[in-house]
Structure formats: structure tokens, C-alpha cells
Design a protein around this motif. Structure first.
Motif, short mmCIF file in Angstrom:
data_model
loop_
_atom_site.label_atom_id
_atom_site.label_comp_id
_atom_site.label_asym_id
_atom_site.label_seq_id
_atom_site.Cartn_x
_atom_site.Cartn_y
_atom_site.Cartn_z
N GLY A 142 -27.73 -20.34 -11.35
CA GLY A 142 -27.41 -21.51 -12.17
C GLY A 142 -26.68 -21.10 -13.44
N GLY A 143 -27.11 -20.01 -14.04
CA GLY A 143 -26.48 -19.54 -15.27
C GLY A 143 -25.03 -19.13 -15.03
N ILE A 144 -24.79 -18.40 -13.94
CA ILE A 144 -23.43 -17.94 -13.66
C ILE A 144 -22.53 -19.12 -13.30
CG2 ILE A 144 -22.00 -16.55 -12.12
CD1 ILE A 144 -24.51 -14.76 -11.67
N LEU A 145 -22.98 -19.95 -12.37
CA LEU A 145 -22.11 -21.00 -11.85
C LEU A 145 -21.87 -22.11 -12.86
CD1 LEU A 145 -23.31 -21.23 -8.13
CD2 LEU A 145 -21.52 -19.82 -9.16
N SER A 146 -22.85 -22.36 -13.71
CA SER A 146 -22.61 -23.35 -14.76
C SER A 146 -21.62 -22.80 -15.78
CB SER A 146 -23.91 -23.77 -15.43
OG SER A 146 -24.52 -22.67 -16.08
N PHE A 149 -18.02 -22.09 -13.72
CA PHE A 149 -17.35 -23.23 -13.07
C PHE A 149 -17.78 -24.57 -13.65
CE2 PHE A 149 -17.87 -19.87 -9.70
CZ PHE A 149 -16.54 -19.47 -9.68
N ASN A 150 -18.56 -24.52 -14.71
CA ASN A 150 -19.02 -25.75 -15.37
C ASN A 150 -19.79 -26.66 -14.42
OD1 ASN A 150 -19.30 -27.28 -17.72
ND2 ASN A 150 -17.51 -28.55 -17.23
N LEU A 151 -20.51 -26.08 -13.48
CA LEU A 151 -21.29 -26.89 -12.55
C LEU A 151 -22.60 -27.33 -13.22
CD1 LEU A 151 -20.84 -24.86 -9.23
CD2 LEU A 151 -19.65 -26.95 -9.97
N LEU A 188 -31.83 -32.89 -17.15
CA LEU A 188 -31.19 -32.85 -18.46
C LEU A 188 -29.72 -32.41 -18.42
CD1 LEU A 188 -34.10 -31.32 -20.61
CD2 LEU A 188 -33.41 -33.71 -20.43
N VAL A 189 -29.33 -31.65 -17.40
CA VAL A 189 -27.96 -31.11 -17.38
C VAL A 189 -26.94 -32.23 -17.20
CG1 VAL A 189 -26.52 -29.26 -16.49
CG2 VAL A 189 -28.97 -29.24 -16.04
N PRO A 190 -26.05 -32.44 -18.15
CA PRO A 190 -25.00 -33.45 -17.98
C PRO A 190 -24.05 -33.05 -16.86
CG PRO A 190 -25.18 -32.73 -20.27
CD PRO A 190 -25.98 -31.77 -19.45
N LEU A 191 -23.60 -34.01 -16.08
CA LEU A 191 -22.80 -33.73 -14.89
C LEU A 191 -21.50 -32.99 -15.21
CD1 LEU A 191 -23.24 -37.02 -12.79
CD2 LEU A 191 -24.30 -34.75 -12.46
N ASN A 192 -20.93 -33.24 -16.37
CA ASN A 192 -19.64 -32.62 -16.68
C ASN A 192 -19.72 -31.59 -17.81
OD1 ASN A 192 -20.23 -34.43 -18.63
ND2 ASN A 192 -18.17 -35.31 -18.78
N GLY A 194 -22.19 -28.76 -17.72
CA GLY A 194 -23.19 -27.77 -17.35
C GLY A 194 -23.07 -26.49 -18.17
N ARG A 195 -21.85 -26.05 -18.39
CA ARG A 195 -21.63 -24.80 -19.12
C ARG A 195 -22.23 -24.85 -20.53
NH1 ARG A 195 -17.84 -20.32 -19.75
NH2 ARG A 195 -17.37 -20.03 -21.95
#
Length: 383
Positions: A142-146, A149-151, A188-192, A194-195
Motif C-alpha cells: 500500500g505504501g509503495i503503490l499509493s 501511482f497515487n492509488l 479514510l484514504v481519499p480516492l484521488n 492516496g499518495r
DNA sequence: AAGCCGTGGTT
DNA sequence: TAACCAAGGCT
């Protein structure tokens, strides 16, 4: 939101650990805070998943301050994923020397090869694929991909566990409530964003919602925080009682080869387990009723199949590993007879004092090397 | 699923 | 000073 009609004749559907949170208000206030108070860290200057991956692995159970110099050196040694995949594990371990948890380095090397072979050299961009790689669990993925790639993927690291434990005033240790905490983190993570959100979440835990004496006055979530509003933030998160760690006494041999030119015997540990793949000065545990020189002579006979003489005392080293403590009693020794055998190790070498620097050693052994090189030791040892 | 797996910063 | 614990994962 459930309607009153659906819930009319039953208790409100509120689990013990998922209280009434307002995700929009929480994420907005945290992102606003991050814009002003977020940290400026090396791995935030890039979106290269390779660099972010390396940083995430180094940061596992390791503080930012410790990681930064390793991270910078690493990118000079292995600037791309391909250079890493084409490197020897020994070089990778040498770059990791002193960081600890060496399985992380072994897994990075394995994963780099897998990415080259199975993913065409491209770091995977889905949670499912990223978690197939060794050393990457849900939080690291999750840390890497957010970040890359802002996921909008949730994380649940030590920071997030602590922050959420306080936010909802969790009455049990966070590891007893992982499913609920994952659910909240995900909500809690906003869809747009994530980063920025995940980075902000960790910054909050690392700089404000710290383990002892959190600085709640400046916290963007203080009005939402149940622990703070009850004045019990110092009692959260709850912790499990921990078992006392055992202590071992170890005899260690610096074995000089009288036939060769001032060379010393070192061995490479087996690839798995404690300090796997690292080099060391041989030795072993002192048994009941045994003197340290007796222990050293016996261990070297058992593990390397050679006879040595134990000479003068060099030093003692107290060291704490993750689940036990040791005292190393280090002695100069010299080889008497027999050819060293790889009985309980993977490889054995005779090396000179200066060649020691080319091999990856765990920290406790580095102190022995430092002592040997400072005194400019030679065989036979003399005062 | 609880134990294994390092090291250094902090208090 | 000794204990706690940190951007966890694996078995």
C-alpha cells in the motif's frame, strides 16, 4: 449511512472498534496539516516505484534518520532495478550492512530478479501482484503503490496503528484489532489523494502522535481524538506484556594462520535464519562449567573441524539482537592442524586484515574488525 | 498464530 | 541505564 427504518428495532450497527468517524473531515484536516508540516524526505522527490520500494523496505522497523544515508548510498550502488537484479547477493548484503533484519536485503534481491523475469522489469502496479513479491506485505504494498501511482490503498504500519488507537480510544492492543483498523484506514484514504494522505498519516504518527508524550495541542485531529478528549492519550495504544529476553555467553575466535601471510579465518553463515548470508568470526555458546577458551577450542573443532590454540584475550562485546542478548568474549587464536570444513556454515575464507572490509559483517563483528585494524594486529600477537 | 528476525534512537 | 520501540513480513 444506515436509515432509521432499517435499524429501528435493533441496536445501531456499530462495531466495538469502528466508531462514528467522518472520513472527509479527517482526511481534509490531515492533508491541510501535511501541506504545512509534512516532512521533506528523499524518497518523496520521486515517483519511481523502484526507489520508493527500496525506501519502504529500509523503513520497515527502522527510523527515518537511520535510513537516509543508506538510501542515498544504495541508489549510487544500484541506480536501477536492473542493476540490482544483476548484482551479487553479497554486494547487496554489503550495502545493507548495519541496517539489520538482513532478510529484507535477501528478499529485495530475490524480488528484483522476479520483477525482471515475471514483470518485464516493470514494478507491479496492483496490490495483488506487488504482494506476490518477497518482503512485501499489505502495508508495504500500500505504501509503495499509493506513493508511486497515487492509488487509494490503505496502510497499517506502526504509526497508523498508534494514531488510530488514540483516535478511537482502542481499549485493546492494536494487534488484537487488525481487521477493524484496516477497515478504518481504508475508509479514510481519499480516492484521488492516496499518495499525500498516506504520507501525511505516517508523518502525523512520526512527528506529532508519537509514542510518548504526543503533542496533541498541534494535532489536526485533536478535536476528533477520543483519547485526547478523555485525557488518556498517554495510555494508548495499549501494549502486550512482553517476555524477558534470554542472555547468551559466546566465545569468539580470531584465528590467525601461521602458514599464510597474516590471514584470518572467517565464515559465511547459512542463507536463512539469524544474520543469514553474513560473514562472521566463528565461535559458539559457552556451556555450563566450561571456560571461555575451552568453549572456543571445542566450538571451532565442532564447526570447522580444525584444531586451534587459544591465545590472548582481545575484547568483550555486549550486543542485543531482536529476541536475545549476547556477550561475545573474543580471543586471538592460531591454527594448529586440519583443513577447515564447512560443517555448519556455507563458506570459509582466509583473508587479510584489509580484505575484511570487502565482506558483509553484522554490527557486533564490525567492532572486532575495528579493534583489529586499529591496533594493526599481526600474528604472532605480542604486547 | 506466536515466535523469529537487527540495530540505533529516545527517554 | 535499561527498556521501549521504530514506515513489518514470514513461517
Amino acid at each position: 449511512m444506515k436509515t432509521a427504518i432499517l435499524q429501528s428495532d435493533s441496536q445501531p450497527e456499530q462495531s466495538l472498534t469502528a466508531p462514528d468517524l467522518n472520513p472527509e473531515a479527517l482526511s481534509r484536516s490531515l492533508l491541510d496539516w501535511y501541506q504545512i508540516s509534512g516532512r521533506d524526505l528523499p524518497w518523496r522527490k520521486t515517483r519511481d516505484p523502484y526507489k520508493i520500494w527500496i525506501s519502504e523496505i529500509m523503513l520497515q522497523q527502522t527510523q527515518v534518520k537511520t535510513v537516509i544515508p543508506y538510501f542515498d548510498r544504495w541508489l549510487n550502488l544500484f541506480p536501477t532495478l536492473e542493476t540490482l537484479a544483476n548484482s551479487q547477493l553479497q554486494s547487496v548484503l554489503k550495502a545493507w550492512e548495519g541496517l539489520g533484519y538482513y532478510a529484507r536485503a535477501r528478499n529485495i534481491h530475490k524480488a528484483a530478479i522476479v520483477i525482471m523475469e515475471r514483470f518485464s522489469g516493470q514494478f507491479p502496479d496492483t496490490l495483488e501482484h506487488a504482494m506476490l513479491l518477497p518482503g512485501i506485505g499489505r502495508t508495504t504494498a500500500g505504501g509503495i503503490l499509493s506513493s508511486a501511482f497515487n492509488l487509494p490503498l490503505p496502510i497499517l504500519d506502526g504509526n497508523v496503528k498508534r494514531v488510530l488507537s488514540r483516535l478511537i480510544n482502542l481499549p485493546v492492543p492494536p494487534d488484537r484489532s487488525l481487521a477493524a483498523l484496516w477497515e478504518i484506514s481504508e475508509s479514510l484514504v481519499p480516492l484521488n489523494q492516496g499518495r499525500d494522505f498516506n504520507q501525511a498519516f505516517m508523518d502525523l504518527g512520526a512527528t506529532v502522535c508519537i509514542p510518548k508524550m504526543p503533542n496533541c495541542v498541534v494535532c489536526p485531529w485533536n478535536c476528533f481524538c477520543k483519547s485526547y478528549n478523555l485525557g488518556v492519550q498517554n495510555q494508548r495504544p495499549m501494549t502486550e506484556p512482553k517476555a524477558p529476553v534470554p542472555h547468551k555467553t559466546i566465545g569468539v575466535a580470531v584465528i590467525w594462520n601461521s602458514n599464510q601471510d597474516n590471514s584470518i579465518l572467517i565464515d559465511r553463515r547459512k542463507p536463512e535464519g539469524l544474520l543469514g548470508g553474513m560473514w562472521e568470526f566463528p565461535g559458539g555458546k559457552v556451556e555450563l562449567g566450561e571456560t571461555i577458551p575451552e568453549c572456543i577450542k571445542r566450538e571451532i573443532q565442532e564447526e570447522l573441524g580444525i584444531e586451534i590454540a587459544v591465545d590472548e584475550f582481545l575484547m568483550t562485546i555486549d550486543h542485543a539482537y531482536s529476541h536475545f542478548k549476547v556477550t561475545l568474549h573474543v580471543y586471538h587464536c592460531h591454527h594448529l592442524s586440519g583443513i577447515p570444513q564447512t560443517i555448519e556454515c556455507d563458506e570459509i575464507k582466509w583473508v587479510t586484515l584489509s580484505e575484511l572490509n570487502e565482506y558483509p559483517f553484522p554490527t557486533a563483528n564490525l567492532k572486532i574488525i575495528q579493534a583489529l585494524q586499529q591496533s594493526g594486529s599481526r600474528f604472532p600477537v605480542s604486547p
